[in-house]
Design an enzyme around this catalytic site. Sequence first.
Site, PDB file in Angstrom:
ATOM      1  N   ASN A   5       6.829 -27.635 -27.998  1.00 27.82           N
ATOM      2  CA  ASN A   5       5.888 -26.681 -28.964  1.00 27.82           C
ATOM      3  C   ASN A   5       6.073 -25.598 -27.896  1.00 27.82           C
ATOM      4  O   ASN A   5       6.390 -25.794 -26.605  1.00 27.82           O
ATOM      5  CB  ASN A   5       4.633 -27.078 -28.165  1.00 27.82           C
ATOM      6  CG  ASN A   5       4.803 -28.147 -29.596  1.00 27.82           C
ATOM      7  OD1 ASN A   5       4.792 -28.819 -30.609  1.00 27.82           O
ATOM      8  ND2 ASN A   5       3.040 -29.151 -28.947  1.00 27.82           N
ATOM      9  N   HIS A  64      11.814 -25.733 -27.174  1.00 23.85           N
ATOM     10  CA  HIS A  64      12.227 -24.729 -28.206  1.00 23.85           C
ATOM     11  C   HIS A  64      11.821 -23.710 -27.234  1.00 23.85           C
ATOM     12  O   HIS A  64      11.592 -22.242 -28.318  1.00 23.85           O
ATOM     13  CB  HIS A  64      11.149 -25.272 -29.329  1.00 23.85           C
ATOM     14  CG  HIS A  64      11.587 -25.560 -30.423  1.00 23.85           C
ATOM     15  ND1 HIS A  64      11.421 -26.539 -30.676  1.00 23.85           N
ATOM     16  CD2 HIS A  64      13.064 -26.823 -30.143  1.00 23.85           C
ATOM     17  CE1 HIS A  64      12.299 -27.256 -31.945  1.00 23.85           C
ATOM     18  NE2 HIS A  64      13.601 -27.378 -31.520  1.00 23.85           N
ATOM     19  N   CYS A  68      19.621  -6.972 -21.596  1.00 27.67           N
ATOM     20  CA  CYS A  68      20.121  -6.373 -19.902  1.00 27.67           C
ATOM     21  C   CYS A  68      19.837  -8.407 -19.713  1.00 27.67           C
ATOM     22  O   CYS A  68      20.244  -9.271 -18.751  1.00 27.67           O
ATOM     23  CB  CYS A  68      19.313  -6.294 -18.821  1.00 27.67           C
ATOM     24  SG  CYS A  68      17.594  -6.632 -19.236  1.00 27.67           S
ATOM     25  N   CYS A 117      11.368  -3.280 -22.615  1.00 25.81           N
ATOM     26  CA  CYS A 117      11.880  -3.800 -21.313  1.00 25.81           C
ATOM     27  C   CYS A 117      11.771  -3.276 -20.497  1.00 25.81           C
ATOM     28  O   CYS A 117      12.238  -1.260 -21.022  1.00 25.81           O
ATOM     29  CB  CYS A 117      13.132  -3.939 -21.904  1.00 25.81           C
ATOM     30  SG  CYS A 117      14.371  -4.746 -20.216  1.00 25.81           S
ATOM     31  N   CYS A 140      15.649  -1.595 -19.673  1.00 25.90           N
ATOM     32  CA  CYS A 140      16.461  -0.261 -20.516  1.00 25.90           C
ATOM     33  C   CYS A 140      16.087   0.077 -21.812  1.00 25.90           C
ATOM     34  O   CYS A 140      16.961   0.688 -23.437  1.00 25.90           O
ATOM     35  CB  CYS A 140      17.578  -1.641 -21.183  1.00 25.90           C
ATOM     36  SG  CYS A 140      17.556  -3.188 -21.389  1.00 25.90           S
ATOM     37  N   THR A 191       5.344 -35.558 -33.635  1.00 30.18           N
ATOM     38  CA  THR A 191       6.375 -34.831 -33.997  1.00 30.18           C
ATOM     39  C   THR A 191       6.463 -35.717 -35.413  1.00 30.18           C
ATOM     40  O   THR A 191       6.989 -37.214 -34.957  1.00 30.18           O
ATOM     41  CB  THR A 191       7.381 -35.141 -33.503  1.00 30.18           C
ATOM     42  OG1 THR A 191       8.710 -34.736 -33.667  1.00 30.18           O
ATOM     43  CG2 THR A 191       7.625 -35.876 -32.190  1.00 30.18           C
ATOM     44  N   SER A 192       7.868 -35.886 -36.473  1.00 26.11           N
ATOM     45  CA  SER A 192       8.485 -36.922 -37.407  1.00 26.11           C
ATOM     46  C   SER A 192       9.368 -36.756 -36.961  1.00 26.11           C
ATOM     47  O   SER A 192      10.315 -37.442 -37.853  1.00 26.11           O
ATOM     48  CB  SER A 192       8.062 -36.522 -38.550  1.00 26.11           C
ATOM     49  OG  SER A 192       7.898 -34.908 -38.641  1.00 26.11           O
ATOM     50  N   ASN A 244       1.363 -41.271 -34.530  1.00 19.37           N
ATOM     51  CA  ASN A 244       1.077 -39.961 -35.696  1.00 19.37           C
ATOM     52  C   ASN A 244       0.366 -40.462 -36.378  1.00 19.37           C
ATOM     53  O   ASN A 244      -0.001 -41.628 -36.599  1.00 19.37           O
ATOM     54  CB  ASN A 244       2.740 -40.516 -35.905  1.00 19.37           C
ATOM     55  CG  ASN A 244       3.342 -39.020 -35.163  1.00 19.37           C
ATOM     56  OD1 ASN A 244       3.143 -38.183 -34.846  1.00 19.37           O
ATOM     57  ND2 ASN A 244       4.928 -39.448 -35.557  1.00 19.37           N
ATOM     58  N   GLU A 263       0.996 -40.489 -39.285  1.00 18.15           N
ATOM     59  CA  GLU A 263       1.801 -40.709 -40.706  1.00 18.15           C
ATOM     60  C   GLU A 263       3.122 -41.094 -39.403  1.00 18.15           C
ATOM     61  O   GLU A 263       3.856 -40.084 -39.938  1.00 18.15           O
ATOM     62  CB  GLU A 263       1.812 -40.118 -41.434  1.00 18.15           C
ATOM     63  CG  GLU A 263       0.762 -39.646 -42.611  1.00 18.15           C
ATOM     64  CD  GLU A 263       0.955 -38.178 -43.493  1.00 18.15           C
ATOM     65  OE1 GLU A 263       2.314 -38.263 -44.125  1.00 18.15           O
ATOM     66  OE2 GLU A 263      -0.079 -37.534 -43.491  1.00 18.15           O
TER      67      GLU A 263
HETATM   68 ZN   LIG Z   1      16.178  -5.187 -20.618  1.00 14.40          ZN
END
Ligand SMILES: [Zn+2]
Length: 250
Positions: A107, A124, A135, A152, A155, A193-194, A218, A220
Site C-alpha cells: 500500500n 510500492h 535531479c 521542484c 529545477c 492481498t491475494s 482474507n 476470499e
Molecule cells: Zn529537481
Amino acid sequence: MHEKMNMNEALRSAARLVASSSSAYAFTGAGVSVESGIPDFRSASGLWSRYDLMEYGTLGAFRRDPKKVWKMLMELVEIVHAMPNAGHRAMSRMEERGWLRGIITQNIDGLHQKAGSLNVVEFHGTVFRLVCLACGRKFPLADFMNALPPVCPSCGEILKPDVVFFDEAIPEDAMRAVKNIVAHADLLIVAGTSCNVMPAAMIPAEVHQRGGRIIEINPEPALSDMASVVIHGSFSKAMQGMLEQLEAGV
Ligand SMILES: [Zn+2]
C-alpha cells in the site's frame, strides 16, 4: 495445509503461532485499507475503473504529460488522506509488544505508519513523498499541499509521487529489505492481498519454501495451500481478535 476451523479456533491458532515464532512479519495489500475507506484501486469503484491505466498509471505517461497524470494523482492524494483502522492499530501494538518484527506493505497510503508501526517496508513506495525525475531530490508531499501539481524548487520540473508506477521496477532498497525479511522470517501474516502478481507473489511462497509458517487473513482466501491458518473475514476483526488472544497469553 490448514484444516477448516471456526473463527475462534482460527484466531487462537494464529495467536499461538505468533507467540511461538521468533521472527514474525506481516505482508499487507489493498484489502487492509478498505475498512479505512480506501477502495481497492483495481475494484469497480477504484481509481483504475475511471482512469485508463496506460494513460495515467505509467512512468511513460507521466514523462509525456505530468500535468495530465496529476489530475488522477490529485484524486489519489485525497483518497489516501484516511485514518488507520483497528487492524492497523493492532499490528502496531503487536510490534510494540515484540510479537511482530515488521511489515512489508504493497500500500502507498501510509496507514501502517499513521497507526504507529515503525518497521515498514513500502514495496510500492508512498504517495506522501515526491521525487524529481530531473535531479533526484525528494520532498515531503505535505510541503506542496497548497501548490499541486508540485514543482521542484531547484529545477522547475513537475514532481512525481515516489510510488512505483505500473511499468516501473520495485526500488532496489525495498527489494533488498524484502529479501532480508524473507530469508529469516519464520512466520508471515498475509493480509488483504491475494498475492497474484509478481514479484509480490514470491514473498509468501519463499517464506513457505524455507519452512516458515503462513497465516492468511482474507475475505476470499487465496493461499490456502501454503497457509497453516486461514482467517476468512475482515482485517480489523481478525487482527483485534488475534491481539486479544495474545494479550490474554495464549
Ligand atoms: Zn529537481
